[in-house]
Design a protein around this motif. Structure first.
Motif, PDB file in Angstrom:
ATOM      1  N   TRP A  31       0.816  -1.224   0.000  1.00 21.66           N
ATOM      2  CA  TRP A  31       0.000   0.000   0.000  1.00 21.66           C
ATOM      3  C   TRP A  31       0.850   1.275   0.000  1.00 21.66           C
ATOM      4  O   TRP A  31       0.340   2.365  -0.184  1.00 21.66           O
ATOM      5  N   VAL A  32       2.147   1.122   0.269  1.00 18.97           N
ATOM      6  CA  VAL A  32       3.021   2.310   0.297  1.00 18.97           C
ATOM      7  C   VAL A  32       3.554   2.541  -1.118  1.00 18.97           C
ATOM      8  O   VAL A  32       4.474   1.866  -1.558  1.00 18.97           O
ATOM      9  N   HIS A  33       2.938   3.484  -1.837  1.00 22.31           N
ATOM     10  CA  HIS A  33       3.314   3.745  -3.231  1.00 22.31           C
ATOM     11  C   HIS A  33       4.330   4.879  -3.363  1.00 22.31           C
ATOM     12  O   HIS A  33       4.733   5.226  -4.451  1.00 22.31           O
ATOM     13  N   ASP A  34       4.664   5.504  -2.245  1.00 18.65           N
ATOM     14  CA  ASP A  34       5.508   6.707  -2.315  1.00 18.65           C
ATOM     15  C   ASP A  34       6.764   6.570  -1.470  1.00 18.65           C
ATOM     16  O   ASP A  34       7.200   7.531  -0.840  1.00 18.65           O
ATOM     17  N   LYS A  35       7.341   5.369  -1.450  1.00 22.63           N
ATOM     18  CA  LYS A  35       8.468   5.110  -0.558  1.00 22.63           C
ATOM     19  C   LYS A  35       9.593   6.130  -0.761  1.00 22.63           C
ATOM     20  O   LYS A  35      10.104   6.707   0.211  1.00 22.63           O
ATOM     21  N   ALA A  36       9.943   6.405  -2.018  1.00 18.53           N
ATOM     22  CA  ALA A  36      11.066   7.308  -2.292  1.00 18.53           C
ATOM     23  C   ALA A  36      10.779   8.708  -1.745  1.00 18.53           C
ATOM     24  O   ALA A  36      11.618   9.308  -1.057  1.00 18.53           O
ATOM     25  N   SER A  37       9.572   9.223  -2.013  1.00 21.27           N
ATOM     26  CA  SER A  37       9.216  10.555  -1.514  1.00 21.27           C
ATOM     27  C   SER A  37       9.227  10.580   0.013  1.00 21.27           C
ATOM     28  O   SER A  37       9.712  11.534   0.624  1.00 21.27           O
ATOM     29  N   LEU A  38       8.693   9.536   0.605  1.00 15.85           N
ATOM     30  CA  LEU A  38       8.628   9.497   2.067  1.00 15.85           C
ATOM     31  C   LEU A  38      10.029   9.509   2.662  1.00 15.85           C
ATOM     32  O   LEU A  38      10.303  10.208   3.639  1.00 15.85           O
ATOM     33  N   GLU A  39      10.949   8.762   2.042  1.00  9.31           N
ATOM     34  CA  GLU A  39      12.329   8.735   2.534  1.00  9.31           C
ATOM     35  C   GLU A  39      12.993  10.080   2.335  1.00  9.31           C
ATOM     36  O   GLU A  39      13.688  10.590   3.197  1.00  9.31           O
ATOM     37  N   LEU A  40      12.721  10.674   1.173  1.00 13.28           N
ATOM     38  CA  LEU A  40      13.287  11.996   0.866  1.00 13.28           C
ATOM     39  C   LEU A  40      12.850  13.028   1.906  1.00 13.28           C
ATOM     40  O   LEU A  40      13.621  13.870   2.359  1.00 13.28           O
ATOM     41  N   LEU A  41      11.584  12.918   2.312  1.00  8.58           N
ATOM     42  CA  LEU A  41      11.031  13.890   3.262  1.00  8.58           C
ATOM     43  C   LEU A  41      11.389  13.552   4.713  1.00  8.58           C
ATOM     44  O   LEU A  41      11.015  14.273   5.641  1.00  8.58           O
ATOM     45  N   GLY A  42      12.085  12.436   4.898  1.00 11.94           N
ATOM     46  CA  GLY A  42      12.525  12.062   6.250  1.00 11.94           C
ATOM     47  C   GLY A  42      11.405  11.521   7.116  1.00 11.94           C
ATOM     48  O   GLY A  42      11.455  11.616   8.346  1.00 11.94           O
ATOM     49  N   PHE A  43      10.371  10.949   6.468  1.00  9.90           N
ATOM     50  CA  PHE A  43       9.245  10.372   7.224  1.00  9.90           C
ATOM     51  C   PHE A  43       9.680   9.071   7.885  1.00  9.90           C
ATOM     52  O   PHE A  43      10.105   8.138   7.217  1.00  9.90           O
ATOM     53  N   LYS A  44       9.603   9.030   9.234  1.00 10.94           N
ATOM     54  CA  LYS A  44      10.096   7.867   9.979  1.00 10.94           C
ATOM     55  C   LYS A  44       8.985   6.911  10.381  1.00 10.94           C
ATOM     56  O   LYS A  44       9.243   5.864  10.946  1.00 10.94           O
ATOM     57  N   ALA A  45       7.726   7.331  10.156  1.00 11.97           N
ATOM     58  CA  ALA A  45       6.567   6.512  10.542  1.00 11.97           C
ATOM     59  C   ALA A  45       6.530   6.226  12.041  1.00 11.97           C
ATOM     60  O   ALA A  45       6.166   5.134  12.476  1.00 11.97           O
ATOM     61  N   GLU A  46       6.945   7.206  12.818  1.00  7.75           N
ATOM     62  CA  GLU A  46       6.800   7.079  14.273  1.00  7.75           C
ATOM     63  C   GLU A  46       5.310   7.165  14.594  1.00  7.75           C
ATOM     64  O   GLU A  46       4.539   7.750  13.834  1.00  7.75           O
ATOM     65  N   ASN A  47       4.910   6.615  15.752  1.00  6.61           N
ATOM     66  CA  ASN A  47       3.531   6.774  16.209  1.00  6.61           C
ATOM     67  C   ASN A  47       3.213   8.263  16.251  1.00  6.61           C
ATOM     68  O   ASN A  47       4.049   9.062  16.663  1.00  6.61           O
ATOM     69  N   GLU A  48       2.030   8.641  15.818  1.00 10.07           N
ATOM     70  CA  GLU A  48       1.564  10.031  15.831  1.00 10.07           C
ATOM     71  C   GLU A  48       2.219  10.904  14.769  1.00 10.07           C
ATOM     72  O   GLU A  48       1.973  12.101  14.707  1.00 10.07           O
ATOM     73  N   GLU A  49       3.067  10.306  13.889  1.00  5.62           N
ATOM     74  CA  GLU A  49       3.660  11.090  12.806  1.00  5.62           C
ATOM     75  C   GLU A  49       2.825  10.856  11.549  1.00  5.62           C
ATOM     76  O   GLU A  49       2.439   9.729  11.251  1.00  5.62           O
ATOM     77  N   SER A  85       0.011  11.627  -4.912  1.00  8.83           N
ATOM     78  CA  SER A  85      -0.786  10.394  -4.853  1.00  8.83           C
ATOM     79  C   SER A  85      -2.034  10.580  -3.980  1.00  8.83           C
ATOM     80  O   SER A  85      -2.802   9.641  -3.781  1.00  8.83           O
ATOM     81  N   LYS A  86      -2.198  11.798  -3.473  1.00 11.90           N
ATOM     82  CA  LYS A  86      -3.338  12.099  -2.578  1.00 11.90           C
ATOM     83  C   LYS A  86      -3.448  11.060  -1.455  1.00 11.90           C
ATOM     84  O   LYS A  86      -4.524  10.527  -1.156  1.00 11.90           O
ATOM     85  N   THR A  87      -2.313  10.767  -0.859  1.00 10.87           N
ATOM     86  CA  THR A  87      -2.295   9.766   0.216  1.00 10.87           C
ATOM     87  C   THR A  87      -1.720  10.362   1.499  1.00 10.87           C
ATOM     88  O   THR A  87      -0.679  11.017   1.477  1.00 10.87           O
ATOM     89  N   LEU A  88      -2.437  10.097   2.585  1.00  5.06           N
ATOM     90  CA  LEU A  88      -1.947  10.484   3.905  1.00  5.06           C
ATOM     91  C   LEU A  88      -1.327   9.248   4.551  1.00  5.06           C
ATOM     92  O   LEU A  88      -1.997   8.234   4.731  1.00  5.06           O
ATOM     93  N   TYR A  89      -0.034   9.317   4.838  1.00  6.45           N
ATOM     94  CA  TYR A  89       0.638   8.209   5.520  1.00  6.45           C
ATOM     95  C   TYR A  89       0.697   8.521   7.012  1.00  6.45           C
ATOM     96  O   TYR A  89       1.043   9.637   7.404  1.00  6.45           O
ATOM     97  N   VAL A  90       0.335   7.519   7.817  1.00  2.65           N
ATOM     98  CA  VAL A  90       0.274   7.716   9.263  1.00  2.65           C
ATOM     99  C   VAL A  90       1.093   6.624   9.943  1.00  2.65           C
ATOM    100  O   VAL A  90       0.871   5.437   9.688  1.00  2.65           O
ATOM    101  N   GLY A  91       2.013   7.020  10.780  1.00  8.42           N
ATOM    102  CA  GLY A  91       2.794   6.033  11.530  1.00  8.42           C
ATOM    103  C   GLY A  91       1.928   5.338  12.565  1.00  8.42           C
ATOM    104  O   GLY A  91       1.107   5.966  13.224  1.00  8.42           O
ATOM    105  N   CYS A  92       2.114   4.017  12.680  1.00 12.74           N
ATOM    106  CA  CYS A  92       1.277   3.237  13.591  1.00 12.74           C
ATOM    107  C   CYS A  92       2.153   2.096  14.123  1.00 12.74           C
ATOM    108  O   CYS A  92       2.657   1.291  13.332  1.00 12.74           O
ATOM    109  N   ASP A  93       2.379   2.044  15.442  1.00 11.34           N
ATOM    110  CA  ASP A  93       3.362   1.111  15.992  1.00 11.34           C
ATOM    111  C   ASP A  93       3.049  -0.368  15.813  1.00 11.34           C
ATOM    112  O   ASP A  93       3.953  -1.189  15.739  1.00 11.34           O
ATOM    113  N   SER A  94       1.758  -0.723  15.797  1.00  4.23           N
ATOM    114  CA  SER A  94       1.422  -2.148  15.711  1.00  4.23           C
ATOM    115  C   SER A  94      -0.012  -2.305  15.238  1.00  4.23           C
ATOM    116  O   SER A  94      -0.706  -1.315  14.991  1.00  4.23           O
ATOM    117  N   LEU A  95      -0.464  -3.541  15.156  1.00  6.16           N
ATOM    118  CA  LEU A  95      -1.858  -3.820  14.804  1.00  6.16           C
ATOM    119  C   LEU A  95      -2.739  -3.954  16.048  1.00  6.16           C
ATOM    120  O   LEU A  95      -3.880  -4.391  15.977  1.00  6.16           O
TER     121      LEU A  95
END
Ligand code: BES
Ligand code: ZN
Ligand code: ZN
Length: 483
Positions: free
Chosen positions: A31-49, A56-66
């Motif tokens: 489901w992550v179609h923007d890996k390169a952009s996310l890395e470029l922007l320094g997105f760490k996918a921490e909880n609450e980030e 891609s009109k996608t909001l990526y939200v960090g989530c620690d677990s299921l």
């Protein structure tokens, strides 16, 4: 805001935008179609980030677990991020763990809890533009879910969260607007739910019933008291559960006046009352097979020439006498009479909820509800239900030595302990004087003084009222119904 189930793949929807949770920092999921952009922007996918990728009109939200609690937080964070945008509809997939459907419920809870804002007194309201959230039945872990399971899970999640938001709105409303009569009027509106009825009693009834402790607290208020009794009676109920709530629409402390910095936020002293009303609302909307009662002692605690005083002796409904040594320990006086009234219903479970003591906040911190009672199994089941609901709770132990600290030289008991330590427990033990032998093992006391009202937001709780106790009790009822 609507939440709808779509039997469609996430990337096939025509919603304005998509939400993708990045679970456990895994940027390699399909489901992550923007890996390169996310890395470029320094997105760490921490909880609450969270980060919105416009292309891609996608909001990526960090989530620690299921875990459900992380899913609720993720949904709330997603809502927070989208509410400032002009996005009207958004699609999200599902995130199953080993319990099918549970995280669809968690998504619905998180979105609905996160969507609450209190703007009653703002002249400029800024409503969110987000109208519809589509939950697509495509799963992160490729689990198959039926439309029926998913729709039911959304409905239950929404009922639980909306009941919580209902309590928040009551508690946030200011004392001049949310008087005992206004609180009674709100209770009355719940009779639009099938099988719900409401009785409202005034001073005449309280006098007839000998509820003098309750009446004493009300004496210096210009607003008359109300005893509110809501009932939900489905056909062939399995058991009868009774909830009693402290409904102090304002607590100035009375003649034992609170210092000004402690008086602000005391509009929240009706949180127990708001919670029991909301539990009944939620249970009735879920059509749970239990007879449920919510009893609220609604009054203010004020000052004036006719105020009740330290040194007064009050005779409660059950005939026991109470020496008043501090008029700020008023909640227990109101609850004493209400608990006597409640036991006339012969409950199978009796739960009282109150913002009862500052000592409970000292003991457990601001986020945690204190659970007290005589029945270990019952206390433990409430602890477990709270965990499932995402509410924090801890058990505070009774003991007979603390109970002795309530001794009075002039009456059957004093309304405060002679020691400054263990105040949350001694308040619970004061209430124990009003629990009849046959109900001792059926009773729980929940002190919500810490979590009921926040000066600062945390998790998916906005600043202000939180609806503490509503979710844990609704989860308890749902678990009970599985037995
Ligand atoms: N409503 C308060 C308790 C409270 C304190 C609720 C802080 C929320 C946040 C209660 O009526 C009260 O004033 N209790 C006294 C009891 C004392 C006089 C024994 C207290 O906690 O100080
Ligand atoms: Zn008080
Ligand atoms: Zn109080």
């Amino acid at each position: 805001m609507k939440i709808e189930i779509l039997n469609q793949k996430l990337f096939d929807t025509s919603a304005d935008a998509k939400i993708v949770f990045v679970i456990n920092k895994n940027l390699d999921h399909v489901w992550v179609h923007d890996k390169a952009s996310l890395e470029l922007l320094g997105f760490k996918a921490e909880n609450e980030e969270s980060i919105f990728i416009p292309e891609s009109k996608t909001l990526y939200v960090g989530c620690d677990s299921l875990e459900s609690e992380d899913i609720r937080l993720g949904a709330c964070n997603a809502y927070e991020a989208l509410k400032k945008t002009t996005v009207r509809s958004v699609a999200i997939g599902t995130y199953s763990n080993d319990c099918p459907g549970i995280n669809i419920k968690a998504l619905a809870e998180g979105f609905t809890l996160g969507s609450y804002t209190f703007d009653l007194y703002k002249t400029k309201k800024e409503p969110s533009k987000l109208e519809t959230i589509y939950i697509c039945l495509e799963d992160y872990a490729r689990v198959d879910l039926s439309v029926e399971t998913a729709t039911k899970a959304v409905k239950v999640g929404q009922i639980i969260a909306e009941s919580t938001n209902f309590a928040k709105e009551i508690v946030n409303t200011i004392p001049n607007d949310m008087t005992p009569i206004a609180l009674a009027n709100i209770a009355q509106t719940l009779t639009s739910i099938p099988n719900v009825t409401c009785k409202i009693m005034d001073e005449t009834f309280l006098k007839e019933q000998g509820m003098n402790a309750f009446l004493a607290v009300n004496r210096a208020s210009v607003h008359p008291p109300r005893l509110i009794h809501l009932s939900y009676t489905p056909a062939n109920p399995k058991k009868r559960f009774v909830y009693v709530g402290k409904g102090l629409t304002y607590d100035s402390g009375g003649l034992s006046l609170k210092p000004s910095e402690h008086m602000v936020t005391m509009k929240a002293d009706k949180s127990g009352g708001a919670a029991v009303m909301s539990i009944l609302k939620g249970a009735a909307e879920m059509e749970l097979p239990y007879e449920i009662h919510a009893i609220i002692g609604a009054t203010e605690n004020m000052i004036g020439g006719n105020a009740y005083k330290p040194d007064d002796v009050l005779i409660a409904k059950n005939g026991k006498t109470i020496e008043v040594r501090n008029t700020d320990a008023e909640g227990r006086l109101v609850l004493a009479d209400c608990l006597c009234y409640a036991q006339e219903l012969k409950p199978d479970l009796l739960v009282d909820m109150a913002t009862l003591t500052g000592a409970c906040v000292v003991a457990l911190g601001e986020y945690t509800t204190g659970i007290m009672g005589h029945n270990s199994e019952l206390k433990h089941s409430m602890r477990k239900a709270a965990d499932k609901s995402g509410e924090l709770s801890g058990v505070l132990p009774f003991n007979k030595y603390l109970k002795k600290l309530l001794k009075s030289n002039v009456a059957d008991m004093s309304n405060i302990s002679s020691s400054r330590y263990g105040g949350a427990i001694t308040a619970g033990l004061f209430l124990d004087n009003f629990i009849e032998e046959e109900h001792k093992d059926k009773w729980l006391h929940l002190d919500i003084a810490g979590p009921a009202y926040l000066e600062k937001a945390w998790g998916y709780n906005q600043a202000g009222a939180t609806g503490a106790g509503v979710r844990m009790n609704l989860y308890w009822l749902i678990e009970e119904n599985k037995k």
